[in-house]
Every structure is written in C-alpha cells, then in structure tokens.
Design a protein around this motif. Sequence first.
Motif, PDB file in Angstrom:
ATOM      1  N   LEU A 541     112.331  22.759 105.444  1.00  0.00           N
ATOM      2  CA  LEU A 541     111.624  22.082 104.364  1.00  0.00           C
ATOM      3  C   LEU A 541     110.816  20.963 104.991  1.00  0.00           C
ATOM      4  O   LEU A 541     111.355  20.065 105.611  1.00  0.00           O
ATOM      5  CB  LEU A 541     112.637  21.529 103.374  1.00  0.00           C
ATOM      6  CG  LEU A 541     112.090  20.647 102.271  1.00  0.00           C
ATOM      7  CD1 LEU A 541     111.177  21.431 101.370  1.00  0.00           C
ATOM      8  CD2 LEU A 541     113.223  20.056 101.487  1.00  0.00           C
ATOM      9  N   VAL A 542     109.529  21.060 104.844  1.00  0.00           N
ATOM     10  CA  VAL A 542     108.675  20.072 105.492  1.00  0.00           C
ATOM     11  C   VAL A 542     108.278  19.015 104.485  1.00  0.00           C
ATOM     12  O   VAL A 542     107.776  19.326 103.412  1.00  0.00           O
ATOM     13  CB  VAL A 542     107.420  20.754 106.070  1.00  0.00           C
ATOM     14  CG1 VAL A 542     106.605  19.754 106.855  1.00  0.00           C
ATOM     15  CG2 VAL A 542     107.808  21.924 106.925  1.00  0.00           C
ATOM     16  N   PHE A 543     108.529  17.816 104.816  1.00  0.00           N
ATOM     17  CA  PHE A 543     108.116  16.728 103.938  1.00  0.00           C
ATOM     18  C   PHE A 543     106.783  16.182 104.416  1.00  0.00           C
ATOM     19  O   PHE A 543     106.609  15.909 105.596  1.00  0.00           O
ATOM     20  CB  PHE A 543     109.147  15.604 103.968  1.00  0.00           C
ATOM     21  CG  PHE A 543     110.263  15.847 103.028  1.00  0.00           C
ATOM     22  CD1 PHE A 543     110.059  15.735 101.665  1.00  0.00           C
ATOM     23  CD2 PHE A 543     111.506  16.205 103.491  1.00  0.00           C
ATOM     24  CE1 PHE A 543     111.097  15.967 100.798  1.00  0.00           C
ATOM     25  CE2 PHE A 543     112.534  16.447 102.625  1.00  0.00           C
ATOM     26  CZ  PHE A 543     112.333  16.322 101.275  1.00  0.00           C
ATOM     27  N   SER A 547     103.862  13.678  99.705  1.00  0.00           N
ATOM     28  CA  SER A 547     104.642  14.283  98.633  1.00  0.00           C
ATOM     29  C   SER A 547     105.884  13.474  98.270  1.00  0.00           C
ATOM     30  O   SER A 547     106.632  13.851  97.406  1.00  0.00           O
ATOM     31  CB  SER A 547     105.060  15.713  99.009  1.00  0.00           C
ATOM     32  OG  SER A 547     105.988  15.655 100.058  1.00  0.00           O
ATOM     33  N   PRO A 549     107.786  11.001  96.316  1.00  0.00           N
ATOM     34  CA  PRO A 549     107.481  10.443  95.020  1.00  0.00           C
ATOM     35  C   PRO A 549     107.662   8.923  95.004  1.00  0.00           C
ATOM     36  O   PRO A 549     108.469   8.379  95.740  1.00  0.00           O
ATOM     37  CB  PRO A 549     108.529  11.099  94.125  1.00  0.00           C
ATOM     38  CG  PRO A 549     109.688  11.336  95.036  1.00  0.00           C
ATOM     39  CD  PRO A 549     109.121  11.553  96.405  1.00  0.00           C
ATOM     40  N   GLN A 550     106.869   8.297  94.176  1.00  0.00           N
ATOM     41  CA  GLN A 550     107.082   6.868  94.027  1.00  0.00           C
ATOM     42  C   GLN A 550     108.280   6.687  93.107  1.00  0.00           C
ATOM     43  O   GLN A 550     108.432   7.418  92.135  1.00  0.00           O
ATOM     44  CB  GLN A 550     105.859   6.200  93.389  1.00  0.00           C
ATOM     45  CG  GLN A 550     104.631   6.306  94.241  1.00  0.00           C
ATOM     46  CD  GLN A 550     103.533   7.022  93.515  1.00  0.00           C
ATOM     47  OE1 GLN A 550     103.726   8.092  92.959  1.00  0.00           O
ATOM     48  NE2 GLN A 550     102.352   6.425  93.527  1.00  0.00           N
ATOM     49  N   PRO A 552     110.278   5.376  90.173  1.00  0.00           N
ATOM     50  CA  PRO A 552     109.796   4.867  88.895  1.00  0.00           C
ATOM     51  C   PRO A 552     110.050   3.361  88.770  1.00  0.00           C
ATOM     52  O   PRO A 552     111.062   2.851  89.229  1.00  0.00           O
ATOM     53  CB  PRO A 552     110.627   5.659  87.883  1.00  0.00           C
ATOM     54  CG  PRO A 552     111.622   6.439  88.649  1.00  0.00           C
ATOM     55  CD  PRO A 552     111.288   6.377  90.078  1.00  0.00           C
TER      56      PRO A 552
ATOM     57  N   LYS B 554     105.533  21.599  93.674  1.00  0.00           N
ATOM     58  CA  LYS B 554     104.981  20.471  94.394  1.00  0.00           C
ATOM     59  C   LYS B 554     105.613  20.361  95.773  1.00  0.00           C
ATOM     60  O   LYS B 554     104.943  20.121  96.771  1.00  0.00           O
ATOM     61  CB  LYS B 554     105.238  19.200  93.592  1.00  0.00           C
ATOM     62  CG  LYS B 554     104.488  18.004  94.101  1.00  0.00           C
ATOM     63  CD  LYS B 554     104.670  16.846  93.148  1.00  0.00           C
ATOM     64  CE  LYS B 554     104.400  15.544  93.858  1.00  0.00           C
ATOM     65  NZ  LYS B 554     104.803  14.411  93.038  1.00  0.00           N
ATOM     66  N   GLN B 555     106.931  20.563  95.804  1.00  0.00           N
ATOM     67  CA  GLN B 555     107.605  20.471  97.086  1.00  0.00           C
ATOM     68  C   GLN B 555     107.165  21.571  98.034  1.00  0.00           C
ATOM     69  O   GLN B 555     107.148  21.390  99.242  1.00  0.00           O
ATOM     70  CB  GLN B 555     109.117  20.579  96.894  1.00  0.00           C
ATOM     71  CG  GLN B 555     109.706  19.306  96.402  1.00  0.00           C
ATOM     72  CD  GLN B 555     111.176  19.228  96.730  1.00  0.00           C
ATOM     73  OE1 GLN B 555     111.654  19.853  97.650  1.00  0.00           O
ATOM     74  NE2 GLN B 555     111.887  18.445  95.973  1.00  0.00           N
ATOM     75  N   ASP B 579     115.134  20.088  97.981  1.00  0.00           N
ATOM     76  CA  ASP B 579     115.866  18.855  97.741  1.00  0.00           C
ATOM     77  C   ASP B 579     115.960  18.653  96.246  1.00  0.00           C
ATOM     78  O   ASP B 579     115.021  18.213  95.597  1.00  0.00           O
ATOM     79  CB  ASP B 579     115.098  17.710  98.410  1.00  0.00           C
ATOM     80  CG  ASP B 579     115.819  16.397  98.234  1.00  0.00           C
ATOM     81  OD1 ASP B 579     116.754  16.355  97.426  1.00  0.00           O
ATOM     82  OD2 ASP B 579     115.443  15.442  98.909  1.00  0.00           O
ATOM     83  N   LEU B 582     115.455  15.128  94.674  1.00  0.00           N
ATOM     84  CA  LEU B 582     114.048  14.737  94.658  1.00  0.00           C
ATOM     85  C   LEU B 582     113.331  15.480  93.543  1.00  0.00           C
ATOM     86  O   LEU B 582     112.522  14.923  92.805  1.00  0.00           O
ATOM     87  CB  LEU B 582     113.427  15.073  96.017  1.00  0.00           C
ATOM     88  CG  LEU B 582     111.958  14.753  96.139  1.00  0.00           C
ATOM     89  CD1 LEU B 582     111.745  13.256  96.136  1.00  0.00           C
ATOM     90  CD2 LEU B 582     111.384  15.379  97.392  1.00  0.00           C
ATOM     91  N   LYS B 585     114.154  14.018  90.265  1.00  0.00           N
ATOM     92  CA  LYS B 585     113.494  12.734  90.126  1.00  0.00           C
ATOM     93  C   LYS B 585     112.018  12.921  89.818  1.00  0.00           C
ATOM     94  O   LYS B 585     111.469  12.290  88.915  1.00  0.00           O
ATOM     95  CB  LYS B 585     113.623  11.978  91.441  1.00  0.00           C
ATOM     96  CG  LYS B 585     114.369  10.664  91.360  1.00  0.00           C
ATOM     97  CD  LYS B 585     114.261  10.077  92.725  1.00  0.00           C
ATOM     98  CE  LYS B 585     114.908   8.784  92.967  1.00  0.00           C
ATOM     99  NZ  LYS B 585     115.003   8.577  94.419  1.00  0.00           N
ATOM    100  N   ASP B 586     111.397  13.801  90.597  1.00  0.00           N
ATOM    101  CA  ASP B 586     109.974  14.104  90.405  1.00  0.00           C
ATOM    102  C   ASP B 586     109.698  14.554  88.988  1.00  0.00           C
ATOM    103  O   ASP B 586     108.808  14.056  88.318  1.00  0.00           O
ATOM    104  CB  ASP B 586     109.557  15.238  91.348  1.00  0.00           C
ATOM    105  CG  ASP B 586     109.034  14.705  92.650  1.00  0.00           C
ATOM    106  OD1 ASP B 586     109.155  13.476  92.852  1.00  0.00           O
ATOM    107  OD2 ASP B 586     108.533  15.511  93.446  1.00  0.00           O
ATOM    108  N   MET B 589     109.983  11.898  86.467  1.00  0.00           N
ATOM    109  CA  MET B 589     108.868  10.971  86.467  1.00  0.00           C
ATOM    110  C   MET B 589     107.668  11.589  85.770  1.00  0.00           C
ATOM    111  O   MET B 589     107.025  10.967  84.937  1.00  0.00           O
ATOM    112  CB  MET B 589     108.519  10.617  87.899  1.00  0.00           C
ATOM    113  CG  MET B 589     107.757   9.347  88.011  1.00  0.00           C
ATOM    114  SD  MET B 589     107.356   9.089  89.710  1.00  0.00           S
ATOM    115  CE  MET B 589     106.318  10.464  90.036  1.00  0.00           C
TER     116      MET B 589
END
Lengths: 554, 741
Positions: A541-543, A547, A549-550, A552, B554-555, B579, B582, B585-586, B589
């Motif tokens: 899994l490449v981050f 991508s 996320p901020q 909240p 998105k991931q 994940d 994540l 959470k995404d 949001m």
Amino acid sequence: MNMPEDEFVEKTFVYKFPTCTTNQEYVLEVPLKIPYGGNVKELMYRIMSSFKLPCYVESDLLQSLEHAIKTLTLEFYDEKAEKTLEDAISGNLDIEDIIKNWEKTYKQKTAEYADPIGTTDEELFAAAYHKLVHSPSLEPILQAEHKFGRDVTEVIQMRDSHYEQLTQKQTEEMRVAVESLEAGSTEKSINEMAGRHFEEQSLLQGHWGSRVDALKLDQRRQYRNWIMRLLEEQQTNMLPTPVGSPILSMPPIRPALDNFVHSEEKNTAEYPILEESFTIHLGSQMKQMHNIRILTGDVLDFCRIKKSDSGMDPTPQRLQTALGLYSNDLCGLVLLSDNHLGSYSGITKELCSICQLTTEFHFPPIDEQLEKIREDVKDAVAWRQAHHREVNDSQTKRSTGSKSLQTGDVYITRHSNLAQVHVIFHMVVNDSLRSGDINSRHPVILGLRNILKTACCNDVTTLTIPILLVHEMSEDMTVAWCTKRAELVFKCVKGFMIEMASWGGAELKNLQFLVPKGMSEEVFGTLATMLPSIFRVSNPLVFKATSTPQTPKK
Amino acid sequence: MCPALLENEERCFGGMTFFAQSHPVEVCGSNGLPLTPNSITIYGKSQFLKTIYHPNLSTYLDIIRSKHERIVVVAEYNGDPLNSKKNVNTDDILKIAFQCLLGLQYMNKLGLVHRHLSPENILFNKSGNVQLYNFGLYFMTDCGKNVSFPIGYPKYTAPEVFLSSGVSSPKVDSWSLGMIIAELLLTKSIWSGVKLSQCLRKVLSLIHCETSVFERLAREINCYNIYKDLPDKVKEFVDCCLQIHPLKRKIPEELLKLSIFEKFLLQNEKEIEKNLYRNIIVRKMDELYYLWQLAGGDITVELKKQGLIRSRPPILSIPNLVILLGQMFGRRDTAGLFDLRVVKIPLDTLHQRLSHIPYIANYPWLTDQMRVQSQEELIDAASQLPLIIRERDTEYQFYRIVLYDRLLQVYPITREAIIEEAHKDIPPPVRGAVWAALLGITGDIQKYYDMIDKETPTHTDRQIEVDIPRCHQYSELLSSGAGHERLQRLLKAWVRNNPHYVYWQGLDSLTAPFLYLNFNNEDVFPLHKILHLWDKLLLGDSSFPLLVGLAILKQLRDSLLTSGFNECILLFSDLPEIDIELCVKDSMMMYQNTPPSITYRKHQFNQPKDVNWLEPEPGTEKMPRICVDDFLDLLDNSPDRLIAVDIRNNIQFERGAVVGSINIPFTSVQLSLTHIETLGPHAKPLVENKNSIVVIIGPHDQNNALFADFLIKCGVVGVCSLQGGISALRIKSPNIIVIPR
C-alpha cells in the motif's frame, strides 16, 4: 453427516382444536423427526402459516407441541436404553467384551487412567539442550560440537587416505602380477592374491569402522553427559559463564593428520549461485504472508557443513540450526531418492557419508534411522495390501504386492548435525519424472502434498523443494520442459499452501525452490519471473503525501 | 471511602484443554469440499454455550482453538469442587442436590445433557451455592463424536451409557447425581481404590440388581447402618435417581417435584424475589474476562504454567514414513490424552489494574434526558488516542463498557445517547447490541424472527448454499458447521422477509459481520477490519456507503489510474492492504463536508429530501447537484465555506443575485482553455478555494454541466450546481436575492 438409521424415528404429532362455531374439532397431523433438532417455536409458526391456523391457538399449539416433543424424545431414548439393557440382562450382550473396550478407550485416551508416562530421556535431553542453546552456554556448546565434529572428520579422512593407499598398492601389485602372468605367476596365485586383497580391504574397513564407531559412541556419551551437567550447574548456581568444554582426552591423531593432503576441497562455486526472493500473500480474503526464494545450487549443499576459513569456528548456519532444533520452526528439505532406502548407492549414500562425517548427538545415526524405516515399510506394505481390496484403482493395482516403497512415498529422517536442515523428506521417485508429461495427479505431486501436510502438522516452517523434481540438469531438459515442469510445481505447491490453512498446523513461513546448479541464467530468469505471476506478490500500500487526510478540526 | 473494584471477588476463571479428534486421512465431505476440522466444529457449536446464564451453571467465557486441533475452554470457576468437602450434613446435601437439579433442569430445557457429572464438576462456593462446571463438554463435542476420548467418569456413569453407543438422554445425569449424593450421604467413597476394569464391571453388575441400588451399595461398602438411619424421603429421592431401568428413572424436572424439595423451591423463589430488588451491581464474568485479557491475562500461558499444555518439540514426534495414501507410520506420538484437570485462575491481574477505580464507577449516572452525564477527564484524554490503542486500554474499556451497559439496559429511551457515544467508539464486547440499537431495533424481535419460515426450500437456496462455504472462511466461527447453518438461516430469513428484493452475491458477505457479532441471537473485507467500518456506517445514512467506496478508491487512486479496467478488477479481487481506520476517517470527513443532497440516492426510501428531487437532464448526470435547502443551510451557517458562481449574463445578474456570489457569464467562458486565469480577476476566490463548496447557479442544466466540467478541469474542487437555479431560490427564500453593488 450421515446419521445411522436408528438415530431418529418418525412420529406423528396430533393436535386437535375446537372450532368456534360448531362442536366439531379440527385435527392436525404433523410428522416429526425425533429427536427434533430445530427450534420448536419456529416449527410452531410454520405449522400455523402452512395450515393457516387462527392466531388464538398459538400458545396452546406451542404448549402441546413442546410437550409432545419432550415426551416423544424421552420415550425414544428410554426405548433404546431399555432394549440394550434387556439384551445385557438376558446375556445377549457380551459384558466382558464391553468392559474391555471401555477400559481400552479410557486407558488410551484419558490421562487419569492411562499408564503414567514420565518424560522420556529424549524429551529431557531436548528440553535441556533447548534451554542451554538459548543461554550463554550456546557458544561453548557450538564450539564443543564443532571440535567433536572435526575430530571425527579427521579420523574419517585418515580412513579414506588409508583406503586409497591400500587400493593403490593393491592395484599396483595386481598389475605387476597380471603382467608377469607368463613369467612365474599362475592363475591360481592371482586368485589367491585377489582373495588376500579382499581380506586386507575388509580388515581395514573393519578396523576403521570400529574406530569411528567407538569414537562417535564415546563422543555422544561425553557430550550428552556434559549437556546434562551443564544444565544442572546452570540451574544450581546460576553461573553466568558455563563450565569448560567436555573434551577431556582424545586419541592423539593430530600429528598423523598433517601427512595427508585435503583431497576434499570440493569446489562448489563452479557455477554462480543465482537467487531471487519474493514476499507473497496467499488466501482470498484473509491473507497469509510467506517468503519465497528461488535459487540454484546442489541439494546436498544444504546438508554439508562448509569449512570456515580458519576451520576453528563453527559456521553461522550451525548456530541457526542449533537454535531451531527443538523449536517450533524446523527446516526441512525434500530429497528425491530411489526406493532402495539404502546407503549403498545414489544420493542417499552421499547423504549418509555427509551425515557420518560428524557425530549425531541427538538422534540415532542415519543408518539406524534407515533400519527403523525399513521395519516401518513392512507395516506400510501390509497396510497397503489390506487397503487394496477396497480401492480398485488401476494405478495402484499395478503396484500391488510390491514389497518396497513406491513412487510418491516419503520417508523422513531427522538430523542435528547438518548445515541448514533438521528434517529430510526423502521422496521416492522413478524415471517417469524425466519425461515431459506429468500432471497434477502424478504420485510425486501427491507425495509433495503429503510432505507439505506433514511439514504443516509438525511445525516445519522452512522447506526447500527441488522445483524441477530432479536434482541434476541433463541434456534432454529443454527450456520448454523446464518452464512447464516449474509451472506445474509452482501451481500445485500454491494450491497445497492455500489448502494448508485448513490443516490447523503451522503455516509455512519460508519456501525455497531449488533449481539444479548449472542452469543457464536465462532459464533461471524465466522461472524467477514466473514465480511472482503465479504466487501473487503482495501489493504494498503506497501512501502519497497528498493522500493523507487532514484531521478534522475540532 | 468506597471499596475498590473487585475487592471481594470470589469468582475465578477455569481453564481446561483437550484435543479434537483429527479426521482420518483424506476424507471429503458430501459436497466435495474438504471436511471441516473437528476443532472448528466444536468451536462453532460451543458458541451457544456462551449465552447460557444460570445461577447454578458455570458460565462459559471463551473457547479458543489453537494449533494442531487443540481446544481451550475458559469458563467461570466459582468455589471449590465438591470432592474437597468433607462431612456435609444431610440438609446441605439436599441443598446441593436441589441446586444441581435446578441447573440440570435448565440444561434439559435447552436440550443439553451433562454426561460428565462428578464431584469434581460440582463447585461449591463460600455462600454454599452450587454450580455445575463443564456442563457443555458433551454438547460442544457433538455428543462426544468429535473427540476420541470418552466423556464421563466410569464410577458415576449410568450403566446404559456403557451398553450402547449413541446419544444419551437427560436421565443419565439423574443416575450420576444419585451416585454422587449417595456417596455424600454414606460419607464414604464408593469403590475407592478399585481398578478401572473392576469399576466398570461393578457398574454393569448393578443391572442385575432387583432391589434398591442404594441399599445394595450401602451394604457393599459396609455403611448399612448409616443407610438405615437416613430419612425415608431422602432414600426415596436417591432411589428415584438410581433406577436401573431408564423407564422408571426420573428426569431432573420430575425429581424436583418430589416432596423433599418443596421447601427448597419455596425458599428459592423467595430468594429470587429478594435479589431482584437488591441493588448490587455485579459485573458479568464475560466482561471481566475481556478486561482481564486486556490487562495482560493469557489463558494459554496459565495452562502452560500448570503443565496442561505440554510442549513436546515437534521434531520428536515427526513420523518416519508417509505413504502415498497419506497414511503415516512410525509416528512417535504421546500427546493427545484427555486431561481433566482444570486450572483455576484468580482475577489478580485485573484486580491490580483496576484497583484505583472506586466501586461506584460501576454505576454511571444518566441525566433526566437519558443522556450521559459528564464524562471523566480520564476518558477525554484517552479518547484522543487512535482507536486501536483505545481498544487495548483496560481502564478506558472498562469505563466504556460500564457506560454502554447502563445505556443498553434502558434502551430504547437512550437511543440518542447511544448514537452519540457510538460516534466516539464502540467497545467490542457490546458491539452486537449497540449495532442493534443503532439500527433502531425494538420490540419482540425474537418472535418476529421465529415467525419467518427458514426451512421451506426456495429457489435461492442453491445460490446460498454455494456462497456460504466461500464467505469469510478464514474466520473460525464462520467456517464451522454451526456458522454455516446460522448464516444459511439468516439469509433465508432475509429472502423471505424481503420478497421485493433479489438475493445478490454480496449479501452473504454483508450479513456475515452481523452474524459474527450476534452469533447466538441469530441476528469482501477481512472481518476484523470491517467491524470498525460498520461502526461508522450504521451511524451515517444511506449515502454514507457511497463515500466509503470513494474513500477506498481514494486510497487506491494512484495504482488504479495507472492500470486498465481488467487490472482494476484483479486489483480489487486481490484487495491490497487497506488502512481501514484511515478509510473510516476519510469517509467520515467527506460525509461531514458534503451537503446531503449531493449524495442523495434515488432508489432509497423514507428520505425527507426526495421532495425536491428532479430527474437529471440527459448528459448532465455527471454533475453533482445540491438542493435549495442545503444551499440555504450552507449560506446561513457557514458562508465562508460557500462560493456561489452565477453564470447568467450580466444583465440578469445585475437584476438580483445571491449575496456574495461571483458573476462569470457562461457566454464569456472559453471552455477549451482550461486555465482558471482566463476567467479574470473576480475568479480569484475560485483559485484560492481549498475546502469550500462551489455552487454553480444557472438556468440551464446543460450549461451548468459544461461549466462544472470546465471548473473541474481547471482543478477546482467541490463543484456542484444548484437545482432549479435562481428561480428555485426566489420561490424558497426571496430575501437572499439582492442587487449587487
């Protein structure tokens, strides 16, 4: 699951309820299987809906249904029990027989009634050794093992050189005698000489044989005593450093050793070692991680202890093997052999000579192990014959009555003195493997499955498999043949590994595919690229920085 | 100062272990698939045991399946076994008998038979109450079929058990109880020191006994004097139990009706009534077990310490020979004996961990509105940590469980509060119940479920049958026989209950997590991951799933964009590590940031928003649309997050427009030049836009769509168009339309 016929009976449940308007009664008959396994309430609702019963009978129906089922079930059990009881009282049942059977099961299966089994010597020694190698004693133990090993190897090398000298001398003598056949020596004298030579040979063999055996026996006794003593001392006074080595006095063989040359300098680096590793995930939803390696090399290199440069220190592989010997992560190797089970020919002979270079401190020596297996083969043959009457497979029929092992059978030896393996799976193979067309139902593939299963059930978590199911490259192994064979083995092994998840044992962590040495780089490359396409290589899994996320805002 | 938590805790955990019988080599089931290992069958069956709560039965807490077909059973262990008690007076013996019978009666009601009754399995605690231990062994092993060892003590086993194989009836327990009580009454062990075979012979010789078995036993062990002095009623009771003929023997329920137990029944009823109003909170054992595990308790370690799990190095037991048919020879195997010993594990670890928490914490206060009173600071500090850590914090979990427990007790009036709390997190043990609460389940659900016909064959059966063995099979629970059966019933119930829907293949996966949690109530991700996702999913409304999909996309975006369609499908079937937290959470949001009408789905019912729904014009489907209500809502509450772009011509704009909107006449835009700068200076907010929602206001949907497309190509995010344009606004709320300066 198939229930025996007397496990249930069909009964009819009769339910009556009055009509509101007339004096008549509705009568309902529902067949029931006793004992009833389902939910009574649900049955009630089903009866209600299928007979379109009015809702006011609901509680009444449930009550009588529950009652009926209860009494019918009890009746069913009682009847059964009464019948056997009747039989027993009247003497139709052999009470003594029953008692014996129950006694047997209790004695065999429950700890309370079984004969008390203490910890065996084997287990005791295993525990001691395992504890010690995971303590500061590891170093001296390895040193001692190494030194012992070297001593045996030296004696064996001396033996070999003496043999060589004798053979040379005898050949020379024979040559002279044959050349002078006319001049003096007769046929008779030559025969006599041959007889004498043979006697000399066996004398020498006997002499060295007993010397090596005595040495090994002595070493084994010393070593095992030392280990137990070591443990004792470590437990009593918690010595940070272990007591000295067990080597007391050895026959003074060292000076004699300088006389002969090391003829054993086998060159293993003739071919470059090619190797590639992958990490894969198997399983459709829940993934299991495995490491897969493909490499070239000689299969026995996994067994041979390579000499380190100085010759004084044990190799790092030995450390790994010692640590893992009594652990739940064993290393195994698949060795393809013939069905002779003997130490006289072929690869088994080579293996035996490697094993015999040093003393086996933990398990019986390899020839004893093979002897024991020969005993087991007799049982196996008997078992096979007994089961043949049931199985009418054309393929197995052919081999009925064979007194030896068949293709696909596997015998297993255990070792503590080899370089990288603890367990060797000897799979019996035949010449059919040389041909091109074997499929997934070939006995060797099934044998491979049995090996994987045995590995799984006995915590062998590292396994080396000869990918082409042969140990040596030969002329008729074309590129096409190689890729086809490799594909078959890859795919079958993958299937077995997926299956493995349901066997409830240890998962294979490291799988090594061994390619015979001498394979060209291109073919190796083809096989290596085949691997990630057949076993799916795990998808990392490449981050990306973008991508993330901020979080909240609060 | 109030006492600390678990101060006077008498209860312990009891751990025991055994091996399931391994299948003979290479046998396939009738469906061609390999047989489920017996340990999994046992695991599945025993789940039912965990739901049995009865004062006279030891609660089952956990069943663990470990390597090589080993099963570890954890249950409550309260008190000491009966065989450690000496000199019990007749009255107490009768009380023991009475409580045992209560337990047995309850078991029989559930269709269980003990079969393993013995003084070791009857626990006697300080307050003199009795619990039957190990009562589920016979049930969980499918009447002993899945294990190789016999179940039951020879001495206490009814003779007919030895005579015939097959299932035992509840009456065998009456016999065992009779033997145990007889021993207690005679104050002497029957046949002590007798060899096993002799013991079996003695039991079986009883079948020839024509008179009272009790009397005969008393004579045999030279206790006739004691026997003689026993009250008649007591003798009668024992005789009722020790009837050779099952036909004449009474079942526990009937035994309870004997006159000797009358006073106990009365007393028992009184006590139940008294306890009902006694306001003591005792934490349930399963909660304590959960917390104990969090506090570092490990049953396997405890068993190992006591030598119940003996680890023999595997290399010592590897076989010599495996022939082609899979048969093994020369196996050096000694393990696998059934060891009855039970390891008693006190709660010390947990006690220490929670020792500073006052007893009063057991009872969180609720406000009048059934909301949660102020939460402790401690929780607030902890709640900042990631979910995965929170789920492992003993103390935090304790507070959460206590809280949820309290809330769920008075559900449904606390539904609001539960939803509020669920937004934070849901502790695993109560997840099933909380989900039910979130879904708004009320009323007699069980009855409703019972009413659904789950057995009559229907046309979807085949598909269900095919799908089930392929659904989450790595989970031990769902791959067991019982799991399959439950899932099938559940799916059939769904099909029955929703005739207007069609069964689809993903449904089995959908129901699986629900079943997993509510396994005993019968209510394409790895399960453990999906649970958190569902936690949030249930909180949101129907459009939330869309966003979850989006978050997953998105991931994976980077890898997806580089591959073709087929590769994408493969990629999904291969499902790389996602994940989940994540992802959750995404999607949360996005859910919060997106006006509800944009994700409005047409095929959804009970939606308040569908009033304003208009079919999109052809060619504009791609464009997200916001409804007037949402627009106004945004304008009122967070004008800084809104950029209104009016694309009507200048004249129309001058006549009246939304406050703060920018005018970019559609006709002035060159659609082919995808640079935002071409729009001129008043497009500056669009360039600076980060997080706002850009609403296009225009009369024609076609033009709006083109313009939206243009904006997106320029890199503007959050674009949507206002449904109905300015005229809809004018109708709804004319006062927001002003004349721009």
